[in-house]
Design a protein around this motif. Structure first.
Motif, mmCIF file in Angstrom:
data_model
loop_
_atom_site.group_PDB
_atom_site.id
_atom_site.type_symbol
_atom_site.label_atom_id
_atom_site.label_comp_id
_atom_site.label_asym_id
_atom_site.label_seq_id
_atom_site.Cartn_x
_atom_site.Cartn_y
_atom_site.Cartn_z
ATOM 1 N N ARG A 96 15.785 -4.377 3.667
ATOM 2 C CA ARG A 96 16.813 -3.334 3.670
ATOM 3 C C ARG A 96 16.508 -2.164 4.590
ATOM 4 O O ARG A 96 17.422 -1.487 5.065
ATOM 5 N N VAL A 97 15.224 -1.878 4.839
ATOM 6 C CA VAL A 97 14.851 -0.736 5.670
ATOM 7 C C VAL A 97 14.319 -1.165 7.028
ATOM 8 O O VAL A 97 14.382 -0.406 7.990
ATOM 9 N N HIS A 98 13.775 -2.368 7.123
ATOM 10 C CA HIS A 98 13.187 -2.900 8.356
ATOM 11 C C HIS A 98 12.111 -1.965 8.923
ATOM 12 O O HIS A 98 12.251 -1.438 10.036
ATOM 13 N N PRO A 99 11.033 -1.711 8.170
ATOM 14 C CA PRO A 99 9.983 -0.798 8.641
ATOM 15 C C PRO A 99 9.288 -1.322 9.892
ATOM 16 O O PRO A 99 9.229 -2.534 10.133
ATOM 17 N N ASP A 100 8.775 -0.382 10.690
ATOM 18 C CA ASP A 100 8.074 -0.718 11.921
ATOM 19 C C ASP A 100 6.719 -1.352 11.586
ATOM 20 O O ASP A 100 5.800 -0.672 11.146
ATOM 21 N N LEU A 101 6.600 -2.639 11.826
ATOM 22 C CA LEU A 101 5.367 -3.356 11.481
ATOM 23 C C LEU A 101 4.234 -3.066 12.455
ATOM 24 O O LEU A 101 3.070 -3.337 12.150
ATOM 25 N N ARG A 102 4.541 -2.490 13.613
ATOM 26 C CA ARG A 102 3.484 -2.187 14.585
ATOM 27 C C ARG A 102 2.519 -1.130 14.050
ATOM 28 O O ARG A 102 1.356 -1.079 14.473
ATOM 29 N N THR A 103 2.992 -0.303 13.142
ATOM 30 C CA THR A 103 2.110 0.665 12.470
ATOM 31 C C THR A 103 1.620 0.121 11.138
ATOM 32 O O THR A 103 0.444 0.250 10.799
ATOM 33 N N ALA A 104 2.510 -0.502 10.379
ATOM 34 C CA ALA A 104 2.173 -0.942 9.026
ATOM 35 C C ALA A 104 1.114 -2.039 9.014
ATOM 36 O O ALA A 104 0.200 -2.012 8.180
ATOM 37 N N LEU A 105 1.203 -3.012 9.910
ATOM 38 C CA LEU A 105 0.276 -4.153 9.866
ATOM 39 C C LEU A 105 -1.164 -3.780 10.215
ATOM 40 O O LEU A 105 -2.095 -4.208 9.509
ATOM 41 N N PRO A 106 -1.425 -2.991 11.291
ATOM 42 C CA PRO A 106 -2.817 -2.578 11.524
ATOM 43 C C PRO A 106 -3.390 -1.775 10.356
ATOM 44 O O PRO A 106 -4.548 -1.957 9.973
ATOM 45 N N MET A 107 -2.570 -0.888 9.782
ATOM 46 C CA MET A 107 -3.029 -0.129 8.617
ATOM 47 C C MET A 107 -3.344 -1.062 7.456
ATOM 48 O O MET A 107 -4.340 -0.887 6.746
ATOM 49 N N ALA A 108 -2.491 -2.063 7.267
ATOM 50 C CA ALA A 108 -2.675 -3.000 6.161
ATOM 51 C C ALA A 108 -3.957 -3.809 6.319
ATOM 52 O O ALA A 108 -4.699 -4.017 5.351
ATOM 53 N N LEU A 109 -4.245 -4.270 7.527
ATOM 54 C CA LEU A 109 -5.441 -5.084 7.756
ATOM 55 C C LEU A 109 -6.719 -4.282 7.506
ATOM 56 O O LEU A 109 -7.660 -4.759 6.859
ATOM 57 N N VAL A 110 -6.742 -3.049 8.008
ATOM 58 C CA VAL A 110 -7.923 -2.205 7.797
ATOM 59 C C VAL A 110 -8.042 -1.831 6.322
ATOM 60 O O VAL A 110 -9.142 -1.832 5.752
ATOM 61 N N ALA A 111 -6.917 -1.519 5.705
ATOM 62 C CA ALA A 111 -6.920 -1.142 4.289
ATOM 63 C C ALA A 111 -7.387 -2.298 3.414
ATOM 64 O O ALA A 111 -8.064 -2.085 2.401
ATOM 65 N N LEU A 112 -7.018 -3.530 3.780
ATOM 66 C CA LEU A 112 -7.446 -4.707 3.017
ATOM 67 C C LEU A 112 -8.969 -4.797 2.991
ATOM 68 O O LEU A 112 -9.580 -4.972 1.930
ATOM 69 N N ALA A 113 -9.594 -4.667 4.178
ATOM 70 C CA ALA A 113 -11.056 -4.736 4.246
ATOM 71 C C ALA A 113 -11.704 -3.579 3.490
ATOM 72 O O ALA A 113 -12.675 -3.765 2.752
ATOM 73 N N ALA A 114 -11.149 -2.373 3.664
ATOM 74 C CA ALA A 114 -11.713 -1.198 3.001
ATOM 75 C C ALA A 114 -11.564 -1.289 1.490
ATOM 76 O O ALA A 114 -12.458 -0.875 0.734
ATOM 77 N N ALA B 260 -9.363 4.934 4.715
ATOM 78 C CA ALA B 260 -9.741 5.880 3.666
ATOM 79 C C ALA B 260 -9.026 5.588 2.352
ATOM 80 O O ALA B 260 -9.646 5.536 1.279
ATOM 81 N N ILE B 261 -7.720 5.373 2.427
ATOM 82 C CA ILE B 261 -6.950 5.157 1.201
ATOM 83 C C ILE B 261 -7.206 3.762 0.642
ATOM 84 O O ILE B 261 -7.203 3.563 -0.568
ATOM 85 N N GLY B 262 -7.457 2.802 1.513
ATOM 86 C CA GLY B 262 -7.806 1.461 1.045
ATOM 87 C C GLY B 262 -9.089 1.463 0.246
ATOM 88 O O GLY B 262 -9.176 0.821 -0.802
ATOM 89 N N PHE B 263 -10.100 2.203 0.729
ATOM 90 C CA PHE B 263 -11.365 2.281 0.003
ATOM 91 C C PHE B 263 -11.153 2.925 -1.362
ATOM 92 O O PHE B 263 -11.668 2.442 -2.379
ATOM 93 N N TYR B 264 -10.385 4.010 -1.388
ATOM 94 C CA TYR B 264 -10.097 4.666 -2.665
ATOM 95 C C TYR B 264 -9.395 3.715 -3.632
ATOM 96 O O TYR B 264 -9.704 3.693 -4.824
ATOM 97 N N ASP B 265 -8.469 2.924 -3.130
ATOM 98 C CA ASP B 265 -7.748 2.000 -3.999
ATOM 99 C C ASP B 265 -8.687 0.983 -4.624
ATOM 100 O O ASP B 265 -8.535 0.606 -5.788
ATOM 101 N N GLY B 266 -9.667 0.521 -3.856
ATOM 102 C CA GLY B 266 -10.623 -0.429 -4.400
ATOM 103 C C GLY B 266 -11.524 0.183 -5.447
ATOM 104 O O GLY B 266 -11.879 -0.463 -6.431
ATOM 105 N N VAL B 267 -11.887 1.460 -5.272
ATOM 106 C CA VAL B 267 -12.804 2.128 -6.192
ATOM 107 C C VAL B 267 -12.111 2.573 -7.473
ATOM 108 O O VAL B 267 -12.599 2.340 -8.583
#
Length: 268
Positions: A80-98, A158-165
């Motif tokens: 419904r919103v079609h977010p820009d994946l060029r920003t979301a996907l790199p953030m998601a990959l780093v956040a997953l590892a963190a 940063a936020i990915g690490f916090y989510d894991g902790v």
């Protein structure tokens, strides 16, 4: 309870009223997470009410339930919103590892170490948002090129690490980071936050699954409830827009400050 479908699920000792509370909490948490994040504030304390469950098991199972709702709301936002994946996907990959790294140390570092820092950060976020009443109404990117993506990746880590902790409030931190640091509207930020939050939940879940911390029956109950709440929440946020999301953001952040502050004062 001795129903056959509860045997070995971790819910054998749960009463019917507690099971109903779990379902309703999962529904509400899914809705709140879809709009602005913070559903763990409701879901995690209820998970801790299961007789015999440990804090790490509750955190792990909360992640399992949340990932169902986050996946549902992420797909709904994307359609419904079609977010820009060029920003979301790199953030998601780093956040997953963190997030995986955060989950790995979750049982080693007491939450008391983080709570005062998180409360101070939330108070700062609330004051900053109140002081900028037009912030997040429309997307007006503050940076371009390498700087934009570099800041996005740092936020994700940063936020990915916090989510894991710890977890509770992760979606809210993602939204305010995307709005205040990168310049997205609240609606665009919520849409991206769900994709990133899906990755952080997955990263933590991989670690928690490997160390056997998940209570599967509880996770499935919360998961189904989260799916419905996530779908309704995402549809509502898209229909009502950034002003509605901003209002819910104020409520969630205020409740987070009160809850974590009370935990610090009472030593819980």
């Amino acid at each position: 309870m001795d129903a056959w479908f509860l045997e070995g699920s971790g819910l054998e000792s749960a009463t019917p009223s507690l099971l109903l509370l779990l379902v309703l909490t999962g529904l509400a948490a899914g809705f709140i997470d879809a709009v602005v994040g913070g559903g763990g504030l409701l879901q995690l304390p209820v998970a801790l009410m299961i007789p015999g469950i440990s804090p790490v098991q509750a955190l792990a199972t909360n992640k399992m339930g949340s990932i169902f709702g986050t996946a549902t709301s992420a797909v709904t936002y994307y359609r419904r919103v079609h977010p820009d994946l060029r920003t979301a996907l790199p953030m998601a990959l780093v956040a997953l590892a963190a997030s995986g790294g955060g989950a790995a140390v979750a049982s080693l570092l007491p939450s008391e170490v983080f709570r005062p820092i998180i409360v101070a950060a939330l108070i700062g976020v609330l004051i900053f948002t109140v002081a900028h009443p037009t912030m997040g109404q429309l997307t007006a990117l503050r940076h371009t090129g390498v700087r934009h993506y570099g800041l996005a990746v740092l936020l994700g880590a940063a936020i990915g690490f916090y989510d894991g902790v710890m977890g509770p409030g992760t979606g809210s931190f993602l939204v305010i980071g995307l709005v205040s640091v990168l310049g997205y509207s609240f609606l665009a930020a919520s849409a991206k936050a769900k994709i990133i939050n899906l990755a952080t939940n997955l990263g933590a879940l991989v670690v928690f699954t490997a160390n056997g911390s998940i209570v599967w029956g509880l996770g499935l109950v919360l998961g189904v409830s989260n799916m419905l709440g996530g779908y309704i929440g995402a549809r509502t946020a898209v229909a009502k827009g950034s002003t509605f999301i901003r209002a819910i953001f104020f409520v969630v952040v205020t409740v987070l400050i009160v809850k974590l502050g009370w935990d610090i004062l009472t030593g819980r």
